[in-house]
Enzyme design. Sequence first.
Site, mmCIF file in Angstrom:
data_model
loop_
_atom_site.group_PDB
_atom_site.id
_atom_site.type_symbol
_atom_site.label_atom_id
_atom_site.label_comp_id
_atom_site.label_asym_id
_atom_site.label_seq_id
_atom_site.Cartn_x
_atom_site.Cartn_y
_atom_site.Cartn_z
ATOM 1 N N TRP A 179 42.475 31.018 27.040
ATOM 2 C CA TRP A 179 42.070 31.709 28.256
ATOM 3 C C TRP A 179 42.559 33.169 28.196
ATOM 4 O O TRP A 179 43.700 33.422 27.808
ATOM 5 C CB TRP A 179 42.659 30.995 29.491
ATOM 6 N N ASP A 346 32.481 36.017 45.479
ATOM 7 C CA ASP A 346 33.094 35.036 44.571
ATOM 8 C C ASP A 346 33.694 33.868 45.345
ATOM 9 O O ASP A 346 33.367 33.620 46.520
ATOM 10 C CB ASP A 346 34.130 35.752 43.670
ATOM 11 N N LYS A 459 26.704 32.910 40.471
ATOM 12 C CA LYS A 459 27.627 32.712 39.347
ATOM 13 C C LYS A 459 28.010 31.238 39.350
ATOM 14 O O LYS A 459 28.540 30.735 40.349
ATOM 15 C CB LYS A 459 28.851 33.594 39.587
ATOM 16 N N ASP A 461 30.329 28.513 37.945
ATOM 17 C CA ASP A 461 31.637 28.464 37.301
ATOM 18 C C ASP A 461 32.001 27.021 36.921
ATOM 19 O O ASP A 461 31.384 26.049 37.406
ATOM 20 C CB ASP A 461 32.680 29.021 38.292
ATOM 21 N N CYS A 509 29.569 30.911 33.732
ATOM 22 C CA CYS A 509 30.990 31.233 33.679
ATOM 23 C C CYS A 509 31.753 29.923 33.531
ATOM 24 O O CYS A 509 31.334 28.887 34.035
ATOM 25 C CB CYS A 509 31.367 31.939 34.983
ATOM 26 N N ASP A 531 38.062 36.248 31.592
ATOM 27 C CA ASP A 531 38.700 36.812 32.788
ATOM 28 C C ASP A 531 39.492 38.059 32.439
ATOM 29 O O ASP A 531 39.861 38.831 33.311
ATOM 30 C CB ASP A 531 39.632 35.781 33.438
HETATM 31 C C1 DGJ Z 1 37.194 31.801 37.096
HETATM 32 C C2 DGJ Z 1 36.263 32.928 36.800
HETATM 33 O O1 DGJ Z 1 36.332 33.247 35.450
HETATM 34 C C3 DGJ Z 1 36.630 34.114 37.686
HETATM 35 O O2 DGJ Z 1 35.800 35.211 37.380
HETATM 36 C C4 DGJ Z 1 36.513 33.719 39.130
HETATM 37 O O3 DGJ Z 1 35.171 33.464 39.466
HETATM 38 C C5 DGJ Z 1 37.367 32.508 39.416
HETATM 39 N N1 DGJ Z 1 37.108 31.431 38.494
HETATM 40 C C6 DGJ Z 1 37.169 32.012 40.820
HETATM 41 O O4 DGJ Z 1 37.825 30.855 41.071
#
Ligand code: DGJ
Length: 712
Positions: A179, A346, A459, A461, A509, A531
Amino acid sequence: MNFRLMNHRFSFGLALAGLLCLPFSTFAESINVATKQLTLNFKVGEDHRLYQQPIGLEQSNWKPGRDDESYPQSGDGYVWEPALQVVHADGNTSTALVFDAATRSNKTADIEEIRFHLHDAAYPFEVTLCFRAHQNEDVIEEWTEIAHRESGPVTLARMASSSLLLENNVYLTHFFGDWAKEMLAPITEQITPGAKTLDSKIGVRASQFQNPSFFLSVGGKASENEGRVLAGSLAWSGSFQLAFDDNGKSVRALCGINPFESSYRLAPGKTFTTPIMIWVWSSHGLGEMSRKFHHWARDFGMRDGHKTRSVLLNNWEATGFDFDFNRIAALFGPAKEIGSELFLLDDGWFGNAYPRTNDAAGLGDWQPNRQRLPQGLAPLAAAAVQQGLRFGIWMEPEMVNPNSDLFHQHPDWVIRQPKRPLELQRNQLVLDLTRPAVQEFEWKTIQNILSVPDITYAKWDCNRYLTQPGSPYLAADRQSELWIDYVQALYALMDKTAKTFPDTELMLCSGGGGRADYGALKYFQEFWPSDNTDPTMRVLMQWDYSYFFPSMALASHVTHWGNRPMHFACSVAMSARFGMDLDLTKMSAEDKAICAGAIGAYKKIRDITCLGDLYRLEDPHGNDRGAINFVSPDQARAVVFAFQLRDGPNAYVRPQGLAPSKRYTIHELNPAPGRPQIAQEGKTFAGEELMRDGILPSCSKALEASVIELSE
Ligand code: DGJ
């Protein structure tokens, strides 16, 4: 080995294929899968098996032996790592495939599909090796189809998508990272006898540590403009295995779903189709390889590959979970003022009994939080639109927090192992997508969110991976199928989303860059690479991602990570899909002006950075500076980026890909305040001169950058 003429045997798969296309001559000695620069040469042996000449090995030096079988099976003579391992319905653990026929069909003038039909003489068991050859781009998509009519299910213990053979002087470049360190550290090593395996065992995403994209330099290390190189990328968003098995004579690249605990029962009459392995060949180094990959990706690997992208403002790095309607709405005016076109809200907008005010609660309860958004999402989206921005939203449909109504109502919906305490990652669990009720729930969630008026971007995730791969839904003897069924159900959901909301742009993502793979990307316009938005790191990451993905697919946001100068951060971000993650209400006028200047500049050149060809000029890894340039498809315009990572001499950057005889005028875009104008500003040079002598950028000190436009 002497190759004999083959007899054509009936096969149920071939009978169907024969309706669609003409069978290739079944009496051929040699069958090629060819693009402009790459030919895969296959031969049928007198034992009726199919063999492949290793890539890079001269035809005259090839003496086919059992090691060269094109798709080796275990249990009947082959002693290396097999491509296929099967337990037949009667318990026999061996398979012996012989060649039936090859069929060829032209899908377009550029694309040919070649299918090799194989069967086991002792069983009604068939394997089809499939190749889609893109002539001009030297791309071969490869996959395998397996079907049978045995008396009961057959167990597939291993079923590679591809098992290409190469000569044994091969260098592998792969990418390890965790990460916030995705694609930061390329590793190049020579493959030596034995097996080198890269894999992941995390189920719901391709990568956390290893990456499913790599390249092989054949016959010696390749450079940007020299050397023979084969890039590979597995289109699969789950556990994968890339094994490079060197038997001392040749290297076999076995790529596909990770066999680890993934045996799959295939019922009679059903076909198992493996994920696609994408191969890209270049005889002229890594630069050409990437440009071909990018061309293929724009056409086939992602959505809207021929459209430029909007400038986005995201609130995640600016507000985190701490916002309400007013705080977000207050960002719209300043966002519009500096030139943003799209706002992305977000994480943190939902949950009532368990408000999503931090990452420990609310996932699964997808109703807007009444304190933060009393009237729901629609008025906020409308307020953005009123200010002239599009509006986008974050979602994570596959997950649930134990602190949620959803988990309390359906504790049996999560992936977990019986008799083991639940293991949380980021305080959350994965919903079991093999369960039809979960599929229905996730689809309804997505539908409800994306149907809110004025939402035109999302987005998607996925913030954890599997560590306890048990499905309370699947029967005890089907537990190993969870890995595969999950990803297939996920793709069905993504496909439905893309088809139902064709005008909604989607960002892929996964807690940073865990889903940087072509399996999922085809349903999305872009992905979140990491990130880590520190621009000094992004220069490296974007360089490495660019081997495989076009810059338009890489979401790149200006944030305060690393506290780098705003001009440097903007210059790095605008070399990919440009966005910002800043609290504009708290920024200095000077920084805002730099951002506005960068956005204005990006809008002038985004057709080149999104749709043009990329040339990597100076590798930033271990060096003071990194440099790249893009050239428009008609070569009338180009843009050069120079990123100074450490102090260095103010050296010339030599662009590539210009038309030698065209004359280009030089103009630095959004120059950094206080730095003198570049010496060549406004002057005109022939492309040939620029490529030979270069351009002197305005940067020489650490964390300075220069973006220079060249126009005919
Ligand atoms: C992980 C993503 O990579 C971030 O950009 C963001 O959206 C967070 N999650 C939100 O929880």
